[in-house]
Design a protein around this motif. Structure first.
Motif, PDB file in Angstrom:
ATOM      1  N   GLU A 150      -0.456   5.785  -7.092  1.00 29.43           N
ATOM      2  CA  GLU A 150      -1.562   4.880  -7.422  1.00 29.43           C
ATOM      3  C   GLU A 150      -2.579   4.864  -6.288  1.00 29.43           C
ATOM      4  O   GLU A 150      -2.263   5.184  -5.151  1.00 29.43           O
ATOM      5  CB  GLU A 150      -1.036   3.444  -7.623  1.00 29.43           C
ATOM      6  N   ASN A 151      -3.776   4.451  -6.598  1.00 34.51           N
ATOM      7  CA  ASN A 151      -4.822   4.306  -5.587  1.00 34.51           C
ATOM      8  C   ASN A 151      -4.516   3.117  -4.696  1.00 34.51           C
ATOM      9  O   ASN A 151      -4.630   1.974  -5.116  1.00 34.51           O
ATOM     10  CB  ASN A 151      -6.179   4.064  -6.255  1.00 34.51           C
ATOM     11  N   ALA A 152      -4.115   3.370  -3.463  1.00 29.62           N
ATOM     12  CA  ALA A 152      -3.829   2.275  -2.540  1.00 29.62           C
ATOM     13  C   ALA A 152      -4.942   2.204  -1.511  1.00 29.62           C
ATOM     14  O   ALA A 152      -5.592   3.198  -1.215  1.00 29.62           O
ATOM     15  CB  ALA A 152      -2.489   2.522  -1.854  1.00 29.62           C
ATOM     16  N   GLN A 153      -5.142   0.992  -0.972  1.00 32.76           N
ATOM     17  CA  GLN A 153      -6.151   0.837   0.084  1.00 32.76           C
ATOM     18  C   GLN A 153      -5.458   1.119   1.414  1.00 32.76           C
ATOM     19  O   GLN A 153      -5.100   0.196   2.140  1.00 32.76           O
ATOM     20  CB  GLN A 153      -6.735  -0.562   0.068  1.00 32.76           C
ATOM     21  N   SER A 156       0.834  -1.210   0.000  1.00 33.48           N
ATOM     22  CA  SER A 156       0.000   0.000   0.000  1.00 33.48           C
ATOM     23  C   SER A 156       0.868   1.259   0.000  1.00 33.48           C
ATOM     24  O   SER A 156       0.551   2.252  -0.673  1.00 33.48           O
ATOM     25  CB  SER A 156      -0.934  -0.003   1.215  1.00 33.48           C
ATOM     26  N   GLU A 157       1.971   1.216   0.744  1.00 31.34           N
ATOM     27  CA  GLU A 157       2.879   2.379   0.800  1.00 31.34           C
ATOM     28  C   GLU A 157       3.560   2.612  -0.552  1.00 31.34           C
ATOM     29  O   GLU A 157       3.686   3.760  -1.002  1.00 31.34           O
ATOM     30  CB  GLU A 157       3.927   2.154   1.899  1.00 31.34           C
ATOM     31  N   ILE A 158       4.008   1.532  -1.178  1.00 30.36           N
ATOM     32  CA  ILE A 158       4.690   1.660  -2.474  1.00 30.36           C
ATOM     33  C   ILE A 158       3.712   2.215  -3.522  1.00 30.36           C
ATOM     34  O   ILE A 158       4.056   3.106  -4.312  1.00 30.36           O
ATOM     35  CB  ILE A 158       5.257   0.288  -2.919  1.00 30.36           C
ATOM     36  N   MET A 159       2.488   1.729  -3.507  1.00 32.72           N
ATOM     37  CA  MET A 159       1.486   2.210  -4.474  1.00 32.72           C
ATOM     38  C   MET A 159       1.163   3.689  -4.226  1.00 32.72           C
ATOM     39  O   MET A 159       1.085   4.477  -5.164  1.00 32.72           O
ATOM     40  CB  MET A 159       0.223   1.347  -4.392  1.00 32.72           C
ATOM     41  N   ALA A 160       0.994   4.058  -2.961  1.00 31.48           N
ATOM     42  CA  ALA A 160       0.682   5.459  -2.639  1.00 31.48           C
ATOM     43  C   ALA A 160       1.839   6.380  -3.024  1.00 31.48           C
ATOM     44  O   ALA A 160       1.628   7.469  -3.573  1.00 31.48           O
ATOM     45  CB  ALA A 160       0.364   5.594  -1.154  1.00 31.48           C
ATOM     46  N   LEU A 161       3.058   5.927  -2.763  1.00 28.72           N
ATOM     47  CA  LEU A 161       4.234   6.747  -3.101  1.00 28.72           C
ATOM     48  C   LEU A 161       4.293   6.999  -4.607  1.00 28.72           C
ATOM     49  O   LEU A 161       4.682   8.078  -5.059  1.00 28.72           O
ATOM     50  CB  LEU A 161       5.505   6.034  -2.605  1.00 28.72           C
TER      51      LEU A 161
END
Ligand SMILES: Nc1ncnc2c1ncn2[C@@H]1O[C@H](COP(=O)(O)OP(=O)(O)O)[C@@H](O)[C@H]1O
Ligand SMILES: Cc1ncsc1CCOP(=O)(O)O
Ligand SMILES: [Mg+2]
Length: 261
Positions: free
Chosen positions: A133-136, A125-130
């Protein structure tokens, strides 16, 4: 062969005992210092700007963990990264809770942009947010599977010239020319706070000793975690067993247990 690289890296950490400077969160300072000692490295937790220039002149790596981020800490973190750059030292970024607040997301990006030699270690989730991207996102714990973050990790590799470790049930080590999968560890690990932070700290030790990919640290953490889980009855005893597992880890156990693809 990757196994030889990992075994050699562990030997290098134990031989060199590199000093790892950690600007880290209040939750994990003790556990991560103990993990660094157990694996053979030498930890120092430091966050004063006044001493950071000296620290970075003789340390092996800088670990920046934003777990209990505060605006007072941000200039200190950025200054430490500048000093790491000036001394050609690797920087490990743990973007704890990235995506949970604008402060965490923006600060993580500022640090990533500034660091010359960077390894990013986060959960999916952290990698996607960084990566935008839409992370949960739910606080510091991952809600996404690590394989869902591979595209995001690839983006971070090209955007920041970083190597990226996505941790989770499966760990993915993503670099410009390689992608490696590790399937060690144990399902108890997300029930103990600071396991990701511990992996990031270990990544600092291995980077200081020459592995700039994050692979060896993830392998050692996964195998030691697996051994610790077999000897523990729950999250409390697991935490203790992990320190012992890192300290006692042998090349034979690594060879026998490593699940790498
Ligand atoms: N379900 C799981 N099975 C095996 N290992 C796991 C599992 N979840 C996490 N791990 C391991 O726990 C460590 C911390 O990863 P993770 O939980 O993703 O980090 P964070 O604590 O930052 O969310 C890594 O070594 C990872 O491989
Ligand atoms: C619970 C918590 N809150 C702020 S930092 C932190 C520790 C998170 O550590 P990890 O991501 O390694 O579980
Ligand atoms: Mg984490």
């Amino acid at each position: 062969m990757k196994l030889d690289v990992i075994i050699n890296a562990l030997g290098q950490v134990r031989e060199q005992k590199p000093l790892v400077v950690n600007i880290t969160n209040y939750v994990v300072m003790n556990n991560t210092a103990n993990a660094l000692l157990a694996v053979g490295a030498s930890p120092i937790m430091a966050h004063s700007k006044e001493e950071m220039a000296e620290m970075m002149s003789f340390s092996g790596a800088l670990v920046i963990n934003i777990g209990t981020l505060d605006s007072v800490w941000i200039p200190r973190m950025l200054f430490a990264v500048e000093r790491a750059n000036a001394n050609k030292k690797p920087v490990i970024l743990d973007p704890v809770g990235c995506g949970a607040s604008t402060l965490r997301t923006e600060t993580s990006r500022d640090i990533a942009r500034l660091a010359d030699s960077l390894i990013i270690r986060g959960n999916a989730s952290e990698i996607m947010a960084l990566a935008g991207e839409n992370a949960q996102t739910k606080g510091v714990d991952a809600q996404d599977s690590s394989s869902d973050a591979i595209v995001a990790a690839r983006f971070l590799v090209s955007e920041y010239g970083a190597n990226v470790v996505i941790s989770g049930e499966t760990d993915h080590i993503v670099t410009a020319d390689d992608q490696i999968t590790l399937s060690n560890g144990d399902a108890i690990m997300p029930y103990v706070t600071g396991m990701g932070c511990t992996l990031s700290a270990l990544t600092g030790a291995f980077a200081a000793a020459g592995d700039h990919t994050g692979l060896a640290a993830a392998a050692v953490m996964g195998v030691a975690g697996e051994i610790a889980a077999e000897k523990s009855q729950g999250p409390g005893s697991f935490q203790l067993q992990l320190t012992d597992g890192l300290y006692n880890l042998t090349d034979d156990e690594l060879a026998k247990r490593l699940k790498i693809a």
